[in-house]
Every structure is written in C-alpha cells, then in structure tokens.
Design a protein around this motif. Structure first.
Motif, short mmCIF file in Angstrom:
data_model
loop_
_atom_site.label_atom_id
_atom_site.label_comp_id
_atom_site.label_asym_id
_atom_site.label_seq_id
_atom_site.Cartn_x
_atom_site.Cartn_y
_atom_site.Cartn_z
N LYS A 187 8.69 6.47 -0.99
CA LYS A 187 8.73 5.24 -1.78
C LYS A 187 7.40 4.50 -1.73
CE LYS A 187 12.78 5.71 -3.42
NZ LYS A 187 12.91 6.04 -4.87
N LEU A 188 6.76 4.52 -0.57
CA LEU A 188 5.44 3.88 -0.49
C LEU A 188 4.47 4.58 -1.44
CD1 LEU A 188 4.87 3.22 3.33
CD2 LEU A 188 6.17 1.89 1.66
N ILE A 189 4.50 5.90 -1.42
CA ILE A 189 3.60 6.68 -2.28
C ILE A 189 3.89 6.41 -3.75
CG2 ILE A 189 2.95 9.03 -2.95
CD1 ILE A 189 3.59 9.83 0.00
N ALA A 190 5.16 6.35 -4.10
CA ALA A 190 5.55 6.13 -5.49
C ALA A 190 5.03 4.81 -6.02
CB ALA A 190 7.08 6.20 -5.63
N TYR A 191 4.92 3.82 -5.16
CA TYR A 191 4.45 2.49 -5.58
C TYR A 191 2.99 2.25 -5.20
CZ TYR A 191 9.18 0.99 -6.85
OH TYR A 191 10.42 0.86 -7.46
N GLU A 192 2.30 3.29 -4.72
CA GLU A 192 0.89 3.17 -4.32
C GLU A 192 0.71 2.09 -3.25
OE1 GLU A 192 -1.88 5.01 -5.30
OE2 GLU A 192 -0.39 6.36 -6.18
N ALA A 193 1.55 2.14 -2.23
CA ALA A 193 1.50 1.15 -1.16
C ALA A 193 1.32 1.86 0.18
CB ALA A 193 2.79 0.32 -1.14
N PHE A 194 0.87 1.11 1.18
CA PHE A 194 0.82 1.60 2.56
C PHE A 194 1.21 0.46 3.49
CE2 PHE A 194 -3.35 0.35 1.15
CZ PHE A 194 -3.98 -0.29 2.21
N CYS A 195 1.58 0.78 4.72
CA CYS A 195 2.21 -0.23 5.58
C CYS A 195 1.59 -0.31 6.96
CB CYS A 195 3.70 0.06 5.70
SG CYS A 195 4.09 1.54 6.70
N SER A 196 1.95 -1.40 7.65
CA SER A 196 1.69 -1.58 9.07
C SER A 196 3.02 -1.86 9.74
CB SER A 196 0.74 -2.76 9.31
OG SER A 196 -0.51 -2.54 8.72
N VAL A 197 3.21 -1.33 10.94
CA VAL A 197 4.44 -1.53 11.68
C VAL A 197 4.11 -2.03 13.08
CG1 VAL A 197 6.55 -0.46 12.56
CG2 VAL A 197 5.57 0.34 10.41
N SER A 198 4.78 -3.11 13.47
CA SER A 198 4.59 -3.67 14.81
C SER A 198 5.95 -3.83 15.48
CB SER A 198 3.89 -5.03 14.72
OG SER A 198 3.74 -5.60 16.00
N THR A 199 6.08 -3.27 16.68
CA THR A 199 7.31 -3.38 17.46
C THR A 199 6.96 -3.91 18.85
OG1 THR A 199 7.13 -1.14 18.35
CG2 THR A 199 8.25 -1.39 16.22
N GLY A 200 7.92 -3.88 19.75
CA GLY A 200 7.66 -4.38 21.09
C GLY A 200 6.58 -3.60 21.81
N SER A 201 6.48 -2.29 21.53
CA SER A 201 5.53 -1.44 22.27
C SER A 201 4.49 -0.75 21.39
CB SER A 201 6.31 -0.35 23.04
OG SER A 201 7.23 -0.92 23.93
N HIS A 202 4.63 -0.83 20.07
CA HIS A 202 3.72 -0.12 19.19
C HIS A 202 3.19 -1.03 18.08
CE1 HIS A 202 5.94 3.29 20.95
NE2 HIS A 202 4.84 3.97 20.75
N THR A 203 1.93 -0.84 17.76
CA THR A 203 1.33 -1.48 16.58
C THR A 203 0.51 -0.41 15.87
OG1 THR A 203 1.20 -3.64 17.64
CG2 THR A 203 -0.20 -3.28 15.72
N PHE A 204 0.88 -0.15 14.62
CA PHE A 204 0.22 0.92 13.88
C PHE A 204 0.05 0.52 12.42
CE2 PHE A 204 0.98 4.42 10.86
CZ PHE A 204 -0.23 5.09 11.03
N SER A 205 -1.09 0.93 11.83
CA SER A 205 -1.35 0.65 10.42
C SER A 205 -1.89 1.89 9.73
CB SER A 205 -2.39 -0.48 10.29
OG SER A 205 -1.93 -1.67 10.86
N PHE A 206 -1.32 2.22 8.58
CA PHE A 206 -1.95 3.20 7.71
C PHE A 206 -3.19 2.54 7.09
CE2 PHE A 206 2.39 5.07 7.47
CZ PHE A 206 2.07 6.38 7.78
#
Length: 300
Positions: A187-206
């Motif tokens: 779905k991200l690809i279909a809309y030409e989007a990318f994301c960042s995810v932050s949780t209690g132990s992880h922080t990651f960004s495309f």
C-alpha cells in the motif's frame, strides 16, 4: 510494575531476609541489606503495582500523500492504517502460535490497536494497544500486541540490511504474518509513500519509496524459503524463557533453534537430554543467509 517484576521483587525480599539472618554479618552489611529491602518494599507499596501500561507505537509518513505537517490524504491514511493494524494483529497471532495460513486472523478482537493522536515531524498517527481484561496479568510481562509492535519494527528495519540480519526476525514469524507485513508495504508503494516507525525499543525510518520496494521484494515468498528437515542426535539443552534449544547431530554438528508456541512446556526437553532422537524441524532461509530452525513437535 508488571506481574513478572512484582514476582521478582517478592523473591528478592525473601532472599534479603535469608541473608540478613546469617551470623557474622557486619553492621554495615546489615544496614546495606535493610536499605535495599526498604527500596524494594517501597516499590511494592506503590499503588500502581501491577498496573497495565499499554504498548505504544508511532508511525509517520512521507511521500506523495503527505502535505508536510499539515495533513495526509484521507484515502491513504485510512488504507495504510487498516493494513498496519492487520499486520500487527497477524504478527501477534503468529507470536501466540495460533495463526493459520487461511481464514480470519485469530484473536483479532483481543489484539486491537487504537489511534490516540496524530504524530508530527512529518504526518502520521500515534497507536496504542486497546486494553483488555487479560492485559493486567501477562505471564511474561508483555502482551502479544506489545511484542508485535516491536517485531514489526524489527522486521522492517532488518529488511533493509543483510540476509543474515533479516533471517532472525523472519524466523520468528509464520509465512502469513510476513505476508501481511508485505501487504502493508504494498500500500505504501501504491501511493508512493514511505514510513517511519517508533516503538518502545525500536526507531526506524525508510529513506525513500525505492527502499520500500527493495524491502518488499526481500519479504516475498520468492526470497524466503522453508522446508522440513530431520536430524538424528541428542538434545544438549533447552532455555525455556527464551524458547530456544540446542541439539547435537550424530556427526557432531550443533544446531540452535526456536521452540514454537505449539510446545506448551519447553522445559520438558531438559528431562530428555543425552538420549538419541530423530527430530523434525522447519528450516527457513532468507536469500543467502543461514537457515533458522524451529521445532514444533517433540519426538517422544
């Protein structure tokens, strides 16, 4: 303080009491033991003891559907949130060992997440696991949704790294759970989007949509193979808390693997050491990485 921490605190108080009763302790040692006991007791008297603290995650987006920090295209926001929620529910079910290859996602109503706010920096959403009646007393101190938030973030980050690094989180999930995470990326690809995810132990960004495309291809069934393998030899031991085992084959090779949730009491393996068995394990391989083994049935 969760249930596990409470149990550990009670055990520590008992240990401190036993030590304090031993003869020959100096006054300084007794004072030190009493100080630690008071500290632990203070935590137990806290009205918040055992209180359930829901897991949280923040997902923000960049790309075509995002209008800076002002807003996000509603259609994309709705679709992406639904797919993220489905992925978390599937991963939670897979962790619990109840996810089948087809049909409704089990326990989905118990693994719901809430949108509790919008997240800025780009634009996105703050998520929180929905409270449930059972959430007060998780046996290992974390709920399935809490673990799912972390594992989704870990899987996404590992998909941008080596096959070896991706093999570790991928080995802890069923094929369908990985597919659900892949559908979120679709779905991200279909809309030409990318994301960042932050949780209690992880922080990651495309870093770009192209990076999302690469990650999606690496999570495909064409890149992740799985087959059943038999080994004959002896169990060297099991680590129940980590749900891991060691097994030495007849030719001296030592394999390490995971114990699936299908085996309710992994500690039972330690009652069958130094005896010859033929075990059946699944071997999952990501790209050119080493296989990761999982045992779901015991040979006795």
């Amino acid at each position: 303080m969760n249930r596990t921490e409470f149990t550990h605190a009670q055990a520590e108080i008992g240990f401190l009491d036993r030590i304090a009763q031993k003869p020959g302790l100096s006054n300084l040692a007794r004072l030190s033991l009493q100080s630690r006991k008071n500290q632990v007791n203070a935590g137990l008297r806290d009205p918040g003891r055992g209180a359930y603290s829901p897991a949280k995650a923040i997902v923000t987006y960049r790309g075509a559907p995002v209008r800076g920090v002002h807003g996000i295209v509603a259609e994309f926001g709705s679709v992406a949130t639904a797919k993220f929620s489905d992925a978390v529910a599937a991963v939670a079910a897979s962790i619990s060992g109840v996810l089948n290859d087809f049909g409704p996602i089990p326990n989905k109503s118990q693994n719901q997440i809430l949108i509790t706010g919008t997240a800025l920096g780009s634009f996105g959403f703050e998520f929180e696991e929905a409270p449930s009646a059972e959430a007060q007393l998780p046996l290992d101190g974390t709920t399935a949704v809490s673990q799912a938030f972390e594992l989704v973030a870990e899987l996404l980050e590992a998909s941008t790294k080596s096959d070896e690094e991706l093999s570790e989180p991928a080995s802890r999930l069923g094929t369908r759970a990985i597919t659900m995470v892949s559908e979120y990326l679709d779905k991200l690809i279909a809309y030409e989007a990318f994301c960042s995810v932050s949780t209690g132990s992880h922080t990651f960004s495309f870093s770009s949509v192209d990076q999302v495309r690469i990650s999606r291809s690496r999570l495909s069934i064409e890149n992740i193979s799985e087959k059943n393998v038999d080994f004959t030899g002896q169990f060297l031991g099991a680590f129940p808390a980590e749900r891991r085992f060691e097994f030495m084959t007849q030719d001296g090779m030592v394999i390490h693997g995971r114990i699936s949730a299908d085996i309710e009491d992994p500690a039972i393996i330690n009652a069958h050491l130094n005896r010859t068995f033929t075990i059946k394990v699944s071997a999952r391989t990501v790209g050119k990485g080493r296989p990761r083994y999982t045992i779901s049935n015991l040979p006795w």
